[in-house]
Design an enzyme around this catalytic site. Sequence first.
Site, PDB file in Angstrom:
ATOM      1  N   ASP A 192       0.537  36.019  42.813  1.00 52.10           N
ATOM      2  CA  ASP A 192      -0.088  33.899  42.670  1.00 52.10           C
ATOM      3  C   ASP A 192      -1.767  33.813  42.533  1.00 52.10           C
ATOM      4  OD1 ASP A 192       2.331  33.958  42.508  1.00 52.10           O
ATOM      5  OD2 ASP A 192       2.910  32.381  43.898  1.00 52.10           O
ATOM      6  N   LYS A 245       7.187  33.598  38.179  1.00 51.47           N
ATOM      7  CA  LYS A 245       8.575  33.167  38.762  1.00 51.47           C
ATOM      8  C   LYS A 245       8.584  31.635  39.197  1.00 51.47           C
ATOM      9  CE  LYS A 245       5.963  33.956  42.687  1.00 51.47           C
ATOM     10  NZ  LYS A 245       5.699  32.694  43.590  1.00 51.47           N
ATOM     11  N   LYS A 299       9.706  29.769  44.748  1.00 50.92           N
ATOM     12  CA  LYS A 299       8.410  30.442  45.808  1.00 50.92           C
ATOM     13  C   LYS A 299       8.146  31.804  45.842  1.00 50.92           C
ATOM     14  CE  LYS A 299       6.704  26.511  47.044  1.00 50.92           C
ATOM     15  NZ  LYS A 299       5.403  26.277  45.975  1.00 50.92           N
ATOM     16  N   THR A 334       0.454  31.751  48.859  1.00 53.23           N
ATOM     17  CA  THR A 334      -0.756  31.790  49.873  1.00 53.23           C
ATOM     18  C   THR A 334       0.210  32.898  51.097  1.00 53.23           C
ATOM     19  OG1 THR A 334       0.298  30.153  50.506  1.00 53.23           O
ATOM     20  CG2 THR A 334      -1.077  29.700  49.305  1.00 53.23           C
ATOM     21  N   CYS A 384       4.310  31.385  49.318  1.00 55.49           N
ATOM     22  CA  CYS A 384       5.059  33.166  48.228  1.00 55.49           C
ATOM     23  C   CYS A 384       4.986  34.347  48.808  1.00 55.49           C
ATOM     24  CB  CYS A 384       4.231  32.906  47.055  1.00 55.49           C
ATOM     25  SG  CYS A 384       5.038  31.228  46.482  1.00 55.49           S
TER      26      CYS A 384
HETATM   27  C1  C5J Z   1       2.650  30.113  46.854  1.00 54.12           C
HETATM   28  C2  C5J Z   1       2.355  27.531  47.354  1.00 54.12           C
HETATM   29  N1  C5J Z   1       2.114  30.574  45.574  1.00 54.12           N
HETATM   30  N2  C5J Z   1       2.067  27.673  48.213  1.00 54.12           N
HETATM   31  N3  C5J Z   1       2.669  28.914  46.780  1.00 54.12           N
HETATM   32  O1  C5J Z   1       1.804  30.408  48.269  1.00 54.12           O
HETATM   33  O2  C5J Z   1       2.826  26.362  46.733  1.00 54.12           O
END
Ligand code: C5J
Length: 222
Positions: A25, A130, A133, A159, A163
């Site tokens: 991500d 996706k 998460k 993060t 995810c």
């Molecule tokens: C990810 C989020 N990618 N923190 N998404 O961690 O909402």
Amino acid sequence: MARIAGALPFAFDFDPAATALIVIDMQRDFVEPGGFGAALGNDVTPLQAIVPATARLIGAARAAGLPVIHTRECHRPDLSDCPPAKLNRGAPSLRIGDPGPMGRILIAGERGAEIVPELAPAPGETVIDKPGKGAFHATPLSQVLQDLGTRSLIFAGVTTEVCVQTTMREANDRGFECLLAEDATESYFPAFKAATLEMIRAQGAIVGWTATVDQIAEVLGG
Ligand code: C5J
């Protein structure tokens, strides 16, 4: 076999021919101002800071012939893959699907859902969109890894505690040996990142291992 001797909590042994890098991500919506991360009230600058280290890790993986798989958290334009529990959660300044400075928030095909240009997928690399998460939920990731013959996974991205950790736990439960690149992952909350690294490698690597990009790249020959 290859060994990252300095990995924590102990040496990480892996077969490079059966290992893939998963970059989670690294999208404008999380890393740049005006996206989903910022709409949730977060300062995105710590996430921008890991872009160079992540680029280095991707370069080392490519040079060593490891498949590089990129994920993007995003939804269909009609939001049919976004459950109300996710859509309506909290009080963000912009909700998923709302128009923002980089297009509709977290919607496939919009500018915000793109991976930041410094980390753009190379031609032929797999990109997994996706809705959740975890990257295994409602995606072809399991099949992709099975087709590649992958047994070990190196993780980067954001993060750390959402995810990245969710996907690492999904992978661990599916029998993959998982290593997280400490300086190629970040959180909006420094304490959450630190806690996640600790909990991953606690109890004898209960979820997996961690190592720095330098340590990984050295073993990959990068
Ligand atoms: C990810 C989020 N990618 N923190 N998404 O961690 O909402």
